[in-house]
Design an enzyme around this catalytic site. Structure first.
Site, mmCIF file in Angstrom:
data_model
loop_
_atom_site.group_PDB
_atom_site.id
_atom_site.type_symbol
_atom_site.label_atom_id
_atom_site.label_comp_id
_atom_site.label_asym_id
_atom_site.label_seq_id
_atom_site.Cartn_x
_atom_site.Cartn_y
_atom_site.Cartn_z
ATOM 1 N N ASP A 1 -38.598 -47.259 43.188
ATOM 2 C CA ASP A 1 -37.991 -48.419 43.822
ATOM 3 C C ASP A 1 -38.996 -49.209 44.635
ATOM 4 O O ASP A 1 -39.605 -48.681 45.566
ATOM 5 C CB ASP A 1 -36.841 -47.927 44.712
ATOM 6 C CG ASP A 1 -36.113 -49.056 45.409
ATOM 7 O OD1 ASP A 1 -36.144 -50.181 44.906
ATOM 8 O OD2 ASP A 1 -35.512 -48.796 46.465
ATOM 9 N N ASP B 1 -37.521 -58.215 43.610
ATOM 10 C CA ASP B 1 -37.037 -56.842 43.638
ATOM 11 C C ASP B 1 -36.608 -56.389 42.252
ATOM 12 O O ASP B 1 -35.522 -56.724 41.783
ATOM 13 C CB ASP B 1 -35.873 -56.710 44.613
ATOM 14 C CG ASP B 1 -35.346 -55.285 44.675
ATOM 15 O OD1 ASP B 1 -36.145 -54.353 44.491
ATOM 16 O OD2 ASP B 1 -34.143 -55.110 44.919
#
Length: 486
Positions: A100, A316
């Site tokens: 992530d 992201d």
């Protein structure tokens, strides 16, 4: 499904570090480990995809209540878009962790954990880490340098042999608590072009002892999270501080054929143009300047790209869709649809704008270009900002963030939908992000003393998955640099 309107905006600090103790010869090489892409393929489950982003938004927009008798807070993002297989302990056991870019900590669920998941719908076997069954594990105590440096000084109430702990409560009520351990980690080292071998190191990571029920579901349950944020506590930052890697990484996701590349190190080919990272932000934020549809710039308020405390546009890859404030979303959709006044639109699941095109979407819709500081442009083609839910139905990937929480209504967030089929490079050392359109099933060149060709990797698909998608396996490669590199 979590209601994002209950969440508020906050910047989160974390409590984890990595100790760079790889063997004497491994840092001049490249390391690889398998990374699976959660939402690859064309079969879209809208509920699962939207729920994923809402939970992720909750992490990006969460208020954190800290209940720390000994100090410290953590920010494990709930759902990343990749998950990797790493080895921990001695003897080494496999653990599947979310990879992530929106979080900083490495943690895994541990033996005796309260409410930790025991099964996953992702086609993987979950494993609880047990420090007592590893001959190389050791606890981290509150008076040790790791704990005091992480929390910027001695912890109140610290006594000898008292563990360094953390407890995080998010704005949606979900929580994760645990303590820190030090143990061996096993990765796959690239010993030459497309050749690998095992290498071991030592890390300090979070050992999750308690999770709330609302923290996740079996549909996306994993063993833990591996964060690639830019904080000093992230794995890449800690290894860089030890002089072992450069704080640079890149990903290239192939949403056509599946697979792709995730690499840590200096990418020397292809070259990309870059834009500055906005300083003092919790995530990878950049400054957007304009939005172009076809050959025309949208007429937008001059201050729309500066959204209060959370400045800039969030890049992201852990988010699936694209979120735009109403002042951008509405004129963007109007401009895109204007050449097709007869197109019949339908709303699916109260949030997705869909239609039956009757012809190639690239022939009837315009290219959208996002313009950033220093003349960097992100071109998004119709087949990229649209996705198929079945052969004859397409939906728009743009989402109105004005329909989200009060604090998130002005957020601009570019997710995996528009980052796919591009090589995206994060240069934390020089505080820039750049990208270029690229064939993600090909290869890139990464420098780690020697220049290595790093190819895409698709080890196969998990046909037994129940989430309605094919999971493809990416190759994640870490260019470990000679310790002499600053």
């Amino acid at each position: 499904m979590m209601d994002i309107r209950r969440l508020a905006l906050a910047v989160v600090t974390v409590a984890v570090t990595v100790v760079g103790e790889f063997g004497c010869c491994s840092f001049g090489n490249v390391v690889t480990f398998d990374v699976k892409h959660k939402f690859a393929g064309k079969g879209k489950n809208l509920s699962a995809m939207r729920a994923h982003d809402i939970r992720r938004h909750g992490r990006l927009l969460s208020t954190v209540d800290v209940d720390l008798p000994l100090g410290g807070i953590g920010h494990p993002s709930e759902a990343g878009i990749y998950f990797a297989r790493i080895g921990l302990g001695n003897p080494s056991k496999d653990y599947y962790v979310q990879v992530d870019t929106g979080s900083d900590i490495l943690w895994v669920n541990c033996a005796g954990c309260d409410k930790c998941p025991t099964q996953s719908d992702l086609g993987i076997e979950l494993t609880l880490y047990d420090p007592k069954k590893s001959s190389t594990s050791s606890l981290v105590y509150c008076d040790q340098d790791f704990c005091t440096s992480t929390y910027d000084g001695p912890l109140p109430g610290c006594k000898p042999n008292l563990q360094c702990q953390y407890n995080v409560v998010y704005g949606d009520g979900s929580s994760n608590a645990g303590y820190f351990v030090k143990d061996a980690i096993e990765l796959q080292q690239v010993t030459g072009n497309l050749q690998t071998g095992s290498t071991k190191g030592t890390v300090i990571f979070g050992c999750g002892a308690k999770r709330s029920v609302g923290f996740g579901s079996s549909s996306e349950a994993l063993d833990g999270i591996l964060g690639f944020g830019q904080a000093n506590s992230s794995m890449i930052s800690q290894l860089a501080a030890a002089g072992k890697v450069k704080r640079m990484f890149a990903h290239c996701l192939d949403n056509i054929d599946g697979g792709g590349i995730f690499a840590i190190g200096e990418v020397v080919s292809p070259k990309v143009n870059t834009t500055p990272i906005v300083p003092n932000q919790a995530h990878y934020n950049v400054v957007m300047k304009a939005v172009e549809v076809g050959d025309a710039l949208l007429e937008l308020p001059s201050d729309i790209f500066d959204s209060g405390d959370q400045k800039g546009t969030v890049i992201d890859s852990g988010t699936t869709l694209v979120y735009l404030p109403s002042t951008i979303y509405e004129p963007l959709m109007t401009k895109i649809l204007s050449p097709q006044p007869a197109l019949k639109l339908q709303t699916i699941e109260d949030q997705f704008t869909c239609f039956q095109p009757g012809e190639n979407v690239d022939d009837i819709f315009p290219v959208v270009k996002f313009h950033f500081e220093d003349s960097l442009v992100l071109a998004v083609y119709p087949h990229e900002y649209l996705f198929q839910i079945r052969q004859d139905v397409w939906c728009f990937g743009w989402q109105n963030s004005g329909m989200q929480s009060k604090d998130g209504k002005d957020m601009i967030l570019l997710g995996d939908l528009v980052l796919s089929n591009k090589l995206v490079i994060y240069d934390i050392e020089n505080q820039t992000i750049g990208w270029t359109e690229y064939n993600c099933s090909s290869s890139i060149k990464v420098k780690s003393g020697t220049v290595y060709s790093v190819g895409s990797h698709d080890l196969g698909s998990a046909s037994s998955l129940t989430i309605g998608r094919i999971l493809t396996v990416l190759s994640m490669l870490i260019a470990l640099l000679h310790s002499s590199i600053a």
